[in-house]
Design an enzyme around this catalytic site. Structure first.
Site, PDB file in Angstrom:
ATOM      1  N   LYS A 211      53.302  57.838 -19.574  1.00 42.32           N
ATOM      2  CA  LYS A 211      54.589  56.907 -19.452  1.00 42.32           C
ATOM      3  C   LYS A 211      55.439  57.331 -18.426  1.00 42.32           C
ATOM      4  O   LYS A 211      55.949  56.597 -17.559  1.00 42.32           O
ATOM      5  CB  LYS A 211      55.431  56.835 -20.852  1.00 42.32           C
ATOM      6  CG  LYS A 211      54.578  56.448 -21.843  1.00 42.32           C
ATOM      7  CD  LYS A 211      55.810  55.844 -23.245  1.00 42.32           C
ATOM      8  CE  LYS A 211      56.431  57.092 -23.740  1.00 42.32           C
ATOM      9  NZ  LYS A 211      55.940  58.129 -24.253  1.00 42.32           N
TER      10      LYS A 211
ATOM     11  N   ARG B 247      56.941  52.108 -32.598  1.00 44.56           N
ATOM     12  CA  ARG B 247      56.098  53.176 -32.896  1.00 44.56           C
ATOM     13  C   ARG B 247      55.235  52.625 -33.949  1.00 44.56           C
ATOM     14  O   ARG B 247      54.133  53.321 -34.635  1.00 44.56           O
ATOM     15  CB  ARG B 247      56.535  54.517 -33.197  1.00 44.56           C
ATOM     16  CG  ARG B 247      56.964  55.165 -31.695  1.00 44.56           C
ATOM     17  CD  ARG B 247      57.581  56.495 -32.130  1.00 44.56           C
ATOM     18  NE  ARG B 247      58.162  57.151 -30.993  1.00 44.56           N
ATOM     19  CZ  ARG B 247      57.436  57.799 -30.178  1.00 44.56           C
ATOM     20  NH1 ARG B 247      56.221  58.214 -30.324  1.00 44.56           N
ATOM     21  NH2 ARG B 247      58.115  58.455 -28.918  1.00 44.56           N
TER      22      ARG B 247
ATOM     23  N   ARG C 241      51.142  71.260 -19.540  1.00 46.06           N
ATOM     24  CA  ARG C 241      52.537  70.909 -19.439  1.00 46.06           C
ATOM     25  C   ARG C 241      53.420  71.721 -19.784  1.00 46.06           C
ATOM     26  O   ARG C 241      53.491  72.736 -20.751  1.00 46.06           O
ATOM     27  CB  ARG C 241      52.599  69.648 -20.307  1.00 46.06           C
ATOM     28  CG  ARG C 241      53.707  68.729 -20.067  1.00 46.06           C
ATOM     29  CD  ARG C 241      53.726  67.379 -20.847  1.00 46.06           C
ATOM     30  NE  ARG C 241      53.459  67.379 -22.044  1.00 46.06           N
ATOM     31  CZ  ARG C 241      53.147  66.357 -22.836  1.00 46.06           C
ATOM     32  NH1 ARG C 241      53.141  65.029 -22.429  1.00 46.06           N
ATOM     33  NH2 ARG C 241      53.220  66.581 -24.192  1.00 46.06           N
TER      34      ARG C 241
ATOM     35  N   ARG D  30      56.023  72.790 -25.525  1.00 42.30           N
ATOM     36  CA  ARG D  30      55.893  72.422 -26.711  1.00 42.30           C
ATOM     37  C   ARG D  30      55.080  73.059 -27.543  1.00 42.30           C
ATOM     38  O   ARG D  30      53.946  73.205 -27.141  1.00 42.30           O
ATOM     39  CB  ARG D  30      56.035  70.881 -26.665  1.00 42.30           C
ATOM     40  CG  ARG D  30      57.187  70.102 -25.905  1.00 42.30           C
ATOM     41  CD  ARG D  30      56.779  68.581 -25.913  1.00 42.30           C
ATOM     42  NE  ARG D  30      56.086  68.058 -27.345  1.00 42.30           N
ATOM     43  CZ  ARG D  30      55.951  66.786 -27.229  1.00 42.30           C
ATOM     44  NH1 ARG D  30      56.424  65.816 -26.340  1.00 42.30           N
ATOM     45  NH2 ARG D  30      55.380  66.230 -28.381  1.00 42.30           N
TER      46      ARG D  30
ATOM     47  N   ARG E 196      47.542  64.840 -33.603  1.00 38.95           N
ATOM     48  CA  ARG E 196      48.484  63.759 -33.022  1.00 38.95           C
ATOM     49  C   ARG E 196      47.773  62.344 -32.853  1.00 38.95           C
ATOM     50  O   ARG E 196      48.102  61.384 -33.023  1.00 38.95           O
ATOM     51  CB  ARG E 196      49.272  64.101 -31.900  1.00 38.95           C
ATOM     52  CG  ARG E 196      50.043  65.247 -32.051  1.00 38.95           C
ATOM     53  CD  ARG E 196      50.760  65.909 -30.773  1.00 38.95           C
ATOM     54  NE  ARG E 196      51.373  64.953 -29.962  1.00 38.95           N
ATOM     55  CZ  ARG E 196      52.002  65.543 -28.653  1.00 38.95           C
ATOM     56  NH1 ARG E 196      51.499  66.616 -28.318  1.00 38.95           N
ATOM     57  NH2 ARG E 196      52.515  64.536 -28.115  1.00 38.95           N
TER      58      ARG E 196
END
Length: 238
Positions: free
Chosen positions: A5, A80, A119, A163, A174
């Site tokens: 995104k 969501r 990341r 994270r 997830r």
């Protein structure tokens, strides 16, 4: 998760000249205010609970009434759930608006793993780096991996962090949770869904999105539009 995104949004914003709205940002802004709603949101978040859809929809309604949304807006990370999608449609219908595009970013699970596990984030600014695609200037390797002590934000020099759920195991969990909700949301938006191949380099994905947006702009004749930016990945057996 990790489909891009943040990579796609600048292209869409540039093409359409409309703001990118994040419900997370709206909630963070709301809690900084001195109001009854702010105190209610703070109390809910302090308990670790999810803010009710009704409150989120009110914040969203107030935001899209701003002048910079006159020509439309991009929704980032919302809805969501199917219930939120229906609530959004109900809100937009009352305002004589509608979602005119749901952009589905289709990425192979193996590519997602490489992206997410490499990341690093700068918490104060929200800037995101990647050990392979966009490493911070300060990065140095230790035993073939990025040395955490050298991971610093390019602009401020502040520390970067990973994270807790940016691991292969967490990603699999997830994705299972993701498909429980987003498969039905994608079906709900099937008439306005546009799919873009999210595999490849940042430049490649941005070019593909640019083509889709150019086509959309030449075929859409409405004054205001709501664009739902869906961060999505294909089904995978996990």
């Amino acid at each position: 998760p990790g489909a891009g995104k943040g990579t796609v949004a600048p292209v869409v914003k540039s093409k359409l000249g409309v703001p990118q709205l994040s419900t997370g940002d709206l909630l963070r802004k709301a809690v900084r205010e001195d109001s009854k709603t702010a105190r209610e949101i703070k109390a809910i978040m302090q308990k670790g609970e999810l803010v009710p859809d009704g409150i989120v929809m009110e914040l969203l309604k107030d935001r899209i009434l701003h002048k910079d949304c006159d020509r439309g807006f991009i929704l980032d990370g919302f809805p969501r759930t199917l219930e939120q999608a229906r609530a959004l449609d109900a809100l937009l219908t009352k305002m004589r608006e509608k979602v005119t595009m749901a952009l589905y970013i289709n990425v192979d699970p193996s590519v997602l793993e490489k992206r997410i596990c490499g990341r690093w984030c700068h918490k104060p600014s929200g800037r995101v780096y990647h050990v392979s695609n966009h490493p911070p200037k300060s990065m140095k390797l230790k035993n073939g991996k990025a040395d955490p002590e050298t991971m610093r934000d390019d602009l401020t020099g502040g520390p970067l962090y990973q994270r807790a759920d940016d691991t292969p195991e967490a990603l699999r969990r997830r994705l299972v949770d993701f498909h429980k909700h987003y498969d039905e949301i994608l079906a709900y938006y099937r008439k306005v869904k546009k799919t873009v191949n999210g595999n490849g380099s940042i430049a490649q994905v941005r070019r593909r999105v640019s083509v889709i947006m150019d086509d959309h702009m030449t075929s859409t004749f409405v004054v205001r539009n709501a664009y739902n930016l869906v961060d999505a990945s294909p089904k995978s057996k996990l």
